[in-house]
Design a protein around this motif. Sequence first.
Motif, mmCIF file in Angstrom:
data_model
loop_
_atom_site.group_PDB
_atom_site.id
_atom_site.type_symbol
_atom_site.label_atom_id
_atom_site.label_comp_id
_atom_site.label_asym_id
_atom_site.label_seq_id
_atom_site.Cartn_x
_atom_site.Cartn_y
_atom_site.Cartn_z
ATOM 1 N N MET A 1 0.777 -1.089 0.125
ATOM 2 C CA MET A 1 -0.131 0.008 -0.107
ATOM 3 C C MET A 1 0.722 1.141 0.065
ATOM 4 O O MET A 1 1.867 1.277 0.494
ATOM 5 C CB MET A 1 -0.959 -0.160 1.220
ATOM 6 C CG MET A 1 -1.826 -1.263 1.032
ATOM 7 S SD MET A 1 -2.891 -1.190 2.572
ATOM 8 C CE MET A 1 -3.565 -2.796 2.675
ATOM 9 N N SER A 2 0.346 2.386 -0.791
ATOM 10 C CA SER A 2 1.251 3.531 -0.600
ATOM 11 C C SER A 2 0.480 4.611 -1.042
ATOM 12 O O SER A 2 -0.514 4.529 -1.321
ATOM 13 C CB SER A 2 2.275 3.350 -1.727
ATOM 14 O OG SER A 2 1.750 3.244 -3.136
ATOM 15 N N ILE A 3 0.903 5.812 -0.417
ATOM 16 C CA ILE A 3 0.289 7.063 -0.589
ATOM 17 C C ILE A 3 1.169 8.207 -1.262
ATOM 18 O O ILE A 3 2.180 8.382 -0.585
ATOM 19 C CB ILE A 3 -0.225 7.557 0.767
ATOM 20 C CG1 ILE A 3 -1.187 6.494 1.398
ATOM 21 C CG2 ILE A 3 -0.955 8.855 0.530
ATOM 22 C CD1 ILE A 3 -1.667 7.058 2.940
ATOM 23 N N THR B 1 -2.662 10.324 -4.334
ATOM 24 C CA THR B 1 -2.814 8.710 -5.074
ATOM 25 C C THR B 1 -2.500 7.845 -3.895
ATOM 26 O O THR B 1 -1.643 7.546 -3.236
ATOM 27 C CB THR B 1 -1.773 8.716 -6.170
ATOM 28 O OG1 THR B 1 -2.028 9.842 -7.107
ATOM 29 C CG2 THR B 1 -2.071 7.302 -6.997
ATOM 30 N N PHE B 2 -3.965 7.004 -3.706
ATOM 31 C CA PHE B 2 -3.651 6.038 -3.062
ATOM 32 C C PHE B 2 -3.766 4.653 -3.705
ATOM 33 O O PHE B 2 -4.202 4.490 -4.810
ATOM 34 C CB PHE B 2 -5.101 5.810 -2.265
ATOM 35 C CG PHE B 2 -5.356 7.138 -1.513
ATOM 36 C CD1 PHE B 2 -4.987 7.043 -0.026
ATOM 37 C CD2 PHE B 2 -5.915 8.332 -1.799
ATOM 38 C CE1 PHE B 2 -5.220 8.031 0.945
ATOM 39 C CE2 PHE B 2 -6.122 9.369 -1.064
ATOM 40 C CZ PHE B 2 -5.865 9.314 0.193
ATOM 41 N N THR B 3 -2.659 3.840 -3.291
ATOM 42 C CA THR B 3 -2.457 2.589 -4.025
ATOM 43 C C THR B 3 -2.555 1.297 -3.223
ATOM 44 O O THR B 3 -1.985 1.233 -2.369
ATOM 45 C CB THR B 3 -1.289 2.839 -4.804
ATOM 46 O OG1 THR B 3 -1.191 3.796 -5.526
ATOM 47 C CG2 THR B 3 -0.723 1.320 -5.806
ATOM 48 N N LYS C 1 -8.294 -0.361 -11.821
ATOM 49 C CA LYS C 1 -7.340 -1.291 -11.726
ATOM 50 C C LYS C 1 -6.331 -1.003 -12.957
ATOM 51 O O LYS C 1 -6.888 -0.809 -13.937
ATOM 52 C CB LYS C 1 -7.800 -2.730 -11.897
ATOM 53 C CG LYS C 1 -7.102 -3.877 -11.853
ATOM 54 C CD LYS C 1 -7.853 -4.996 -12.071
ATOM 55 C CE LYS C 1 -6.897 -6.486 -11.491
ATOM 56 N NZ LYS C 1 -7.837 -7.562 -11.337
ATOM 57 N N THR C 2 -5.196 -0.952 -12.594
ATOM 58 C CA THR C 2 -4.051 -0.682 -13.526
ATOM 59 C C THR C 2 -3.704 -1.997 -14.057
ATOM 60 O O THR C 2 -4.093 -3.142 -13.772
ATOM 61 C CB THR C 2 -2.829 -0.017 -12.636
ATOM 62 O OG1 THR C 2 -2.299 -1.052 -12.165
ATOM 63 C CG2 THR C 2 -3.095 1.286 -12.112
ATOM 64 N N LYS C 3 -2.686 -1.776 -15.233
ATOM 65 C CA LYS C 3 -2.319 -3.046 -16.062
ATOM 66 C C LYS C 3 -1.521 -3.789 -15.286
ATOM 67 O O LYS C 3 -1.491 -5.029 -15.326
ATOM 68 C CB LYS C 3 -1.441 -2.361 -17.170
ATOM 69 C CG LYS C 3 -2.277 -1.863 -18.248
ATOM 70 C CD LYS C 3 -1.317 -1.638 -19.469
ATOM 71 C CE LYS C 3 -2.357 -0.668 -20.488
ATOM 72 N NZ LYS C 3 -1.271 -0.058 -21.650
ATOM 73 N N SER C 4 -1.017 -3.346 -14.146
ATOM 74 C CA SER C 4 -0.166 -4.287 -13.345
ATOM 75 C C SER C 4 -1.068 -4.840 -12.164
ATOM 76 O O SER C 4 -0.481 -5.673 -11.539
ATOM 77 C CB SER C 4 0.823 -3.348 -12.547
ATOM 78 O OG SER C 4 0.261 -2.359 -11.651
ATOM 79 N N GLY C 5 -2.423 -4.567 -12.137
ATOM 80 C CA GLY C 5 -3.103 -5.392 -11.212
ATOM 81 C C GLY C 5 -3.200 -4.347 -9.885
ATOM 82 O O GLY C 5 -4.200 -4.667 -9.040
ATOM 83 N N ASP C 6 -2.597 -3.476 -9.942
ATOM 84 C CA ASP C 6 -2.752 -2.467 -8.602
ATOM 85 C C ASP C 6 -4.009 -1.885 -8.767
ATOM 86 O O ASP C 6 -4.588 -1.659 -9.881
ATOM 87 C CB ASP C 6 -1.620 -1.296 -8.536
ATOM 88 C CG ASP C 6 -0.266 -2.102 -8.317
ATOM 89 O OD1 ASP C 6 -0.196 -3.252 -8.047
ATOM 90 O OD2 ASP C 6 0.677 -1.288 -8.523
ATOM 91 N N PHE C 7 -4.712 -1.462 -7.797
ATOM 92 C CA PHE C 7 -5.854 -0.655 -7.618
ATOM 93 C C PHE C 7 -5.378 0.954 -7.119
ATOM 94 O O PHE C 7 -4.750 0.933 -6.211
ATOM 95 C CB PHE C 7 -7.046 -0.870 -6.612
ATOM 96 C CG PHE C 7 -7.671 -2.171 -7.297
ATOM 97 C CD1 PHE C 7 -8.852 -2.037 -7.901
ATOM 98 C CD2 PHE C 7 -7.233 -3.404 -7.100
ATOM 99 C CE1 PHE C 7 -9.679 -3.249 -8.320
ATOM 100 C CE2 PHE C 7 -7.852 -4.509 -7.781
ATOM 101 C CZ PHE C 7 -9.030 -4.392 -8.410
ATOM 102 N N THR C 8 -5.782 2.000 -7.869
ATOM 103 C CA THR C 8 -5.198 3.173 -7.563
ATOM 104 C C THR C 8 -6.661 4.174 -7.536
ATOM 105 O O THR C 8 -7.563 3.963 -8.261
ATOM 106 C CB THR C 8 -4.224 3.849 -8.444
ATOM 107 O OG1 THR C 8 -4.760 4.014 -9.726
ATOM 108 C CG2 THR C 8 -3.138 2.954 -8.447
ATOM 109 N N ALA C 9 -6.595 5.385 -6.762
ATOM 110 C CA ALA C 9 -7.512 6.373 -6.651
ATOM 111 C C ALA C 9 -6.663 7.608 -6.384
ATOM 112 O O ALA C 9 -5.768 7.754 -5.601
ATOM 113 C CB ALA C 9 -8.538 6.121 -5.925
ATOM 114 N N THR C 10 -7.186 8.749 -7.343
ATOM 115 C CA THR C 10 -6.563 10.290 -6.804
ATOM 116 C C THR C 10 -7.674 11.001 -6.641
ATOM 117 O O THR C 10 -8.542 11.033 -7.226
ATOM 118 C CB THR C 10 -5.637 10.500 -8.072
ATOM 119 O OG1 THR C 10 -4.652 9.499 -8.388
ATOM 120 C CG2 THR C 10 -5.052 11.802 -8.098
#
Length: 102
Positions: A1-3, A17-19, A49-58
């Motif tokens: 998880m990252s911010i 951006t939250f991941t 959902k990104t191509k890498s499979g991560d989920f993000t929101a900004t």
Amino acid sequence: MSISKQYLKTKPLCKVTFTLPAHRLAQIEHAALLGEFNDWDPIALPMKKTKSGDFTATVNLEKNKEYQFRYLVNGGTWLNDEAADSYQPSPVSYDHNSVVRL
């Protein structure tokens, strides 16, 4: 998880951006970012959902404030962010909420 935080030069805002990383949560079908900034509305801020499979929101948030938030995964699992600036007790349950400070 990252911010990730990017402070805007022309406005008193911070682009945050939250991941949720794919490798950590392989069974995620959908996720949402809920917090004080969207009245804890489960449909207000779905994560992409990104191509890498991560989920993000900004989201753009006002500077010099702090906001409580959590992730809602698959409509029923609540998660906190390990990269949060702090944690505060939730006013509606025995859980803690993640906090981002700007």
